[in-house]
Design an enzyme around this catalytic site. Structure first.
Site, PDB file in Angstrom:
ATOM      1  N   ARG A   1      -6.825 -18.677  -8.189  1.00 12.43           N
ATOM      2  CA  ARG A   1      -6.703 -17.217  -8.028  1.00 12.43           C
ATOM      3  C   ARG A   1      -7.840 -16.523  -8.786  1.00 12.43           C
ATOM      4  O   ARG A   1      -8.461 -15.588  -8.299  1.00 12.43           O
ATOM      5  CB  ARG A   1      -5.337 -16.721  -8.552  1.00 12.43           C
ATOM      6  CG  ARG A   1      -4.161 -17.199  -7.699  1.00 12.43           C
ATOM      7  CD  ARG A   1      -2.869 -16.484  -8.069  1.00 12.43           C
ATOM      8  NE  ARG A   1      -2.362 -16.763  -9.402  1.00 12.43           N
ATOM      9  CZ  ARG A   1      -1.562 -17.776  -9.724  1.00 12.43           C
ATOM     10  NH1 ARG A   1      -1.177 -18.641  -8.785  1.00 12.43           N
ATOM     11  NH2 ARG A   1      -1.130 -17.941 -10.958  1.00 12.43           N
TER      12      ARG A   1
ATOM     13  N   LYS B   1      -1.194   1.815  -8.791  1.00 15.50           N
ATOM     14  CA  LYS B   1      -0.684   1.852  -7.411  1.00 15.50           C
ATOM     15  C   LYS B   1       0.782   1.450  -7.374  1.00 15.50           C
ATOM     16  O   LYS B   1       1.225   0.585  -8.138  1.00 15.50           O
ATOM     17  CB  LYS B   1      -1.504   0.903  -6.541  1.00 15.50           C
ATOM     18  CG  LYS B   1      -0.724   0.425  -5.321  1.00 15.50           C
ATOM     19  CD  LYS B   1      -1.392  -0.650  -4.539  1.00 15.50           C
ATOM     20  CE  LYS B   1      -0.322  -1.542  -3.929  1.00 15.50           C
ATOM     21  NZ  LYS B   1      -0.839  -2.474  -2.929  1.00 15.50           N
TER      22      LYS B   1
ATOM     23  N   GLU C   1       1.581   5.328  -2.466  1.00 11.85           N
ATOM     24  CA  GLU C   1       1.472   4.536  -1.232  1.00 11.85           C
ATOM     25  C   GLU C   1       2.797   4.394  -0.499  1.00 11.85           C
ATOM     26  O   GLU C   1       3.570   3.485  -0.779  1.00 11.85           O
ATOM     27  CB  GLU C   1       0.912   3.135  -1.549  1.00 11.85           C
ATOM     28  CG  GLU C   1       0.750   2.276  -0.294  1.00 11.85           C
ATOM     29  CD  GLU C   1       0.184   0.881  -0.548  1.00 11.85           C
ATOM     30  OE1 GLU C   1      -0.220   0.581  -1.697  1.00 11.85           O
ATOM     31  OE2 GLU C   1       0.153   0.088   0.392  1.00 11.85           O
TER      32      GLU C   1
ATOM     33  N   LYS D   1      -2.197   6.950  -0.353  1.00  9.45           N
ATOM     34  CA  LYS D   1      -2.560   5.750   0.421  1.00  9.45           C
ATOM     35  C   LYS D   1      -1.530   5.557   1.530  1.00  9.45           C
ATOM     36  O   LYS D   1      -0.529   4.858   1.348  1.00  9.45           O
ATOM     37  CB  LYS D   1      -2.609   4.529  -0.510  1.00  9.45           C
ATOM     38  CG  LYS D   1      -2.881   3.215   0.218  1.00  9.45           C
ATOM     39  CD  LYS D   1      -3.300   2.117  -0.749  1.00  9.45           C
ATOM     40  CE  LYS D   1      -3.369   0.786  -0.065  1.00  9.45           C
ATOM     41  NZ  LYS D   1      -4.031  -0.245  -0.878  1.00  9.45           N
TER      42      LYS D   1
HETATM   43  P1  13P Z   1      -3.478  -4.123   3.431  1.00  8.80           P
HETATM   44  O1  13P Z   1      -4.734  -3.323   3.669  1.00  8.80           O
HETATM   45  O2  13P Z   1      -3.656  -5.591   3.691  1.00  8.80           O
HETATM   46  O3  13P Z   1      -2.289  -3.523   4.117  1.00  8.80           O
HETATM   47  O4  13P Z   1      -3.208  -4.066   1.876  1.00  8.80           O
HETATM   48  C1  13P Z   1      -3.291  -2.866   1.235  1.00  8.80           C
HETATM   49  C2  13P Z   1      -2.316  -2.811   0.143  1.00  8.80           C
HETATM   50  O5  13P Z   1      -2.666  -2.507  -0.983  1.00  8.80           O
HETATM   51  C3  13P Z   1      -0.910  -3.058   0.434  1.00  8.80           C
HETATM   52  O6  13P Z   1      -0.150  -2.589  -0.600  1.00  8.80           O
END
Ligand code: 13P
Length: 344
Positions: A46, A136, A177, A219
Site C-alpha cells: 500500500r 472528507k 460528500e 463533492k
Molecule cells: P471515486 O472517484 O472512485 O468514486 O472515488 C472518489 C471518492 O473519494 C469516493 O469517496
C-alpha cells in the site's frame, strides 16, 4: 487556524485547472483494487503504491490536493520523508478521510448512515498536527424501488453537517460528500430527483449547524443514468442535468465543487466534467472540478501491477489523466487532445 486560512485552503483546493486526487481507499477497498492486479494487500505494498502515485513528476500541475487514509497520512516515501512533506514540496495539499464508513441504518433495510463522529474533535486535532489541511466524509444514498427513505437522507445530512462543523472548529476545510450511487436500473430523471432532495437536505443541515459555506468544498455525484438502466443519457444531458440541480441547491458562497467519479470510466468522467464547463462557461457561481479516485487511478494501477519496473509507465498514466481532467475543469478537453496526449 484563522478563518482566512480556511478560506485560502478552500480556494487553493479548487484553483483554476486543478482538482483533487482521492487516494483515501480504506484498507479493505484498496484490497479490492489490488485483487484486480494480483498484488497482495499488505502495508508495504500500500505504501509503495501511494509512493509511486505521489512521486509523479509535476503532480502539482493539475492536482491541488490528495485525500489520504489514516495509515497513509503517517507513512513515508522511500527516501524517508513523510508523504505529507513530499506532497507539500510539490505544492499539493494533504487531506484526510475521517469517516469510518457507511453502516446499516437501523429500521431502514438496505440503507446506511455514515459513522465516525465519536471522538472526531480529538482525531481532527491530531490530523492537524500531522499536517492535514482538509478532510472528507462520504455519505451514501442508494436508489432502489423504495429507497432512499427520508430517514436516511436526514440522518446522512445531519452527520455530514456535524462533521463539517467539527472540522471547521479544528482548522480543517471539510469536503462534504453526499454520493448518490450509480448502482441500479433507475433512470436519469430519478437520479436528478434524488440528488436534488439530498443536496437540499444537506444545505439545510449545514445551515443549522453553523457551517461557514465559504470554507467548504462540495463533492457530489453527477446526475447520471443508473448503471443498469437500459437508456444511458448522453454526455451533454448528464452535464446539463447535473448543473441544473447544483444551481437549484448549492449556495453561491460554497468555495467550489469537485465531483467523485463513482464507477464511471476514466474518459467518460473527464468528458462529463468538460461538458459542464464548456456548456456553462461564465455562467456558474463556483468552479467545477474533480476529486476522482478510480477515474484518476485506474490506468495507473493497471500499468503498475506491483512491479518497480512499471513505475514510470504508471506515473505517466496518472500524469496524463490528471492533465486531461485539469483541461476538463476549464472546459478545454477534447477527444482529440486525449489521443494526442496519450500518444506523446
Ligand atoms: P471515486 O472517484 O472512485 O468514486 O472515488 C472518489 C471518492 O473519494 C469516493 O469517496
Amino acid at each position: 487556524m484563522s478563518a482566512n486560512d480556511l478560506a485560502a485552503i478552500a480556494q487553493a483546493m479548487v484553483a483554476p485547472g486543478k482538482g483533487i486526487l482521492a487516494a483515501d481507499e480504506s484498507t479493505g477497498t484498496i484490497g479490492k483494487r489490488f485483487d484486480g492486479i494480483n498484488v497482495e494487500n499488505n502495508e508495504e505494498n500500500r505504501r509503495a503504491y501511494r509512493d509511486m502515485l505521489f512521486l509523479t513528476r509535476g503532480i502539482g500541475d493539475h492536482i491541488s490536493g490528495v485525500i489520504l487514509y489514516d495509515e497513509t497520512l503517517r507513512q513515508k516515501s522511500a527516501d524517508g520523508s513523510s508523504f505529507v512533506k513530499l506532497l507539500g514540496k510539490n505544492g499539493v495539499l494533504p487531506g484526510i478521510k475521517v469517516d469510518t464508513g457507511a453502516k446499516p441504518l437501523p429500521l431502514c433495510p438496505g440503507e446506511t448512515v455514515t459513522e465516525g463522529l465519536d471522538n472526531l474533535p480529538k482525531r481532527c486535532a491530531e490530523y492537524v498536527q500531522l499536517g492535514a489541511k482538509f478532510a472528507k466524509w462520504r455519505a451514501v444514498i442508494d436508489i432502489g424501488r423504495d429507497t432512499p427513505s427520508s430517514t436516511s437522507i436526514a440522518a446522512n445530512a445531519h452527520a455530514l453537517a456535524r462533521y463539517a462543523a467539527i472540522c471547521q472548529e479544528a482548522g480543517l476545510v471539510p469536503i462534504v460528500e453526499p454520493e448518490v450511487l450509480m448502482d441500479g436500473d433507475h433512470t436519469i430523471e430519478r437520479c436528478e430527483e434524488v440528488t436534488e432532495w439530498t443536496l437540499n437536505a444537506v444545505y439545510e443541515a449545514l445551515y443549522l449547524n453553523r457551517v461557514v459555506l465559504e470554507h467548504t468544498v462540495l463533492k457530489p455525484s453527477m446526475v447520471i443514468s443508473g448503471k443498469k438502466c437500459a437508456k444511458q443519457a448522453p454526455v451533454d444531458e448528464v452535464a446539463a442535468r447535473t448543473v441544473r440541480v447544483l444551481k437549484r441547491t448549492v449556495p453561491a458562497a460554497v468555495a467550489g465543487i469537485v465531483f467523485l467519479s463513482g464507477g464511471q470510466s476514466d474518459e467518460l468522467a473527464t468528458a462529463h466534467l468538460n461538458s459542464m464547463n464548456a456548456q456553462f462557461k461564465g455562467n456558474l457561481p463556483w468552479p467545477l472540478s474533480f476529486s476522482y479516485g478510480r477515474a484518476l487511478q485506474q490506468p495507473a494501477l493497471k500499468a503498475w501491477k506491483g512491479a518497480t519496473g512499471n513505475v514510470a509507465a504508471a506515473q505517466a498514466a496518472l500524469a496524463h489523466r490528471s492533465k486531461m481532467n485539469g483541461l476538463a475543469s476549464l472546459g478545454k478537453y477534447s477527444a482529440e487532445l486525449e489521443r494526442q496526449s496519450k500518444a506523446a
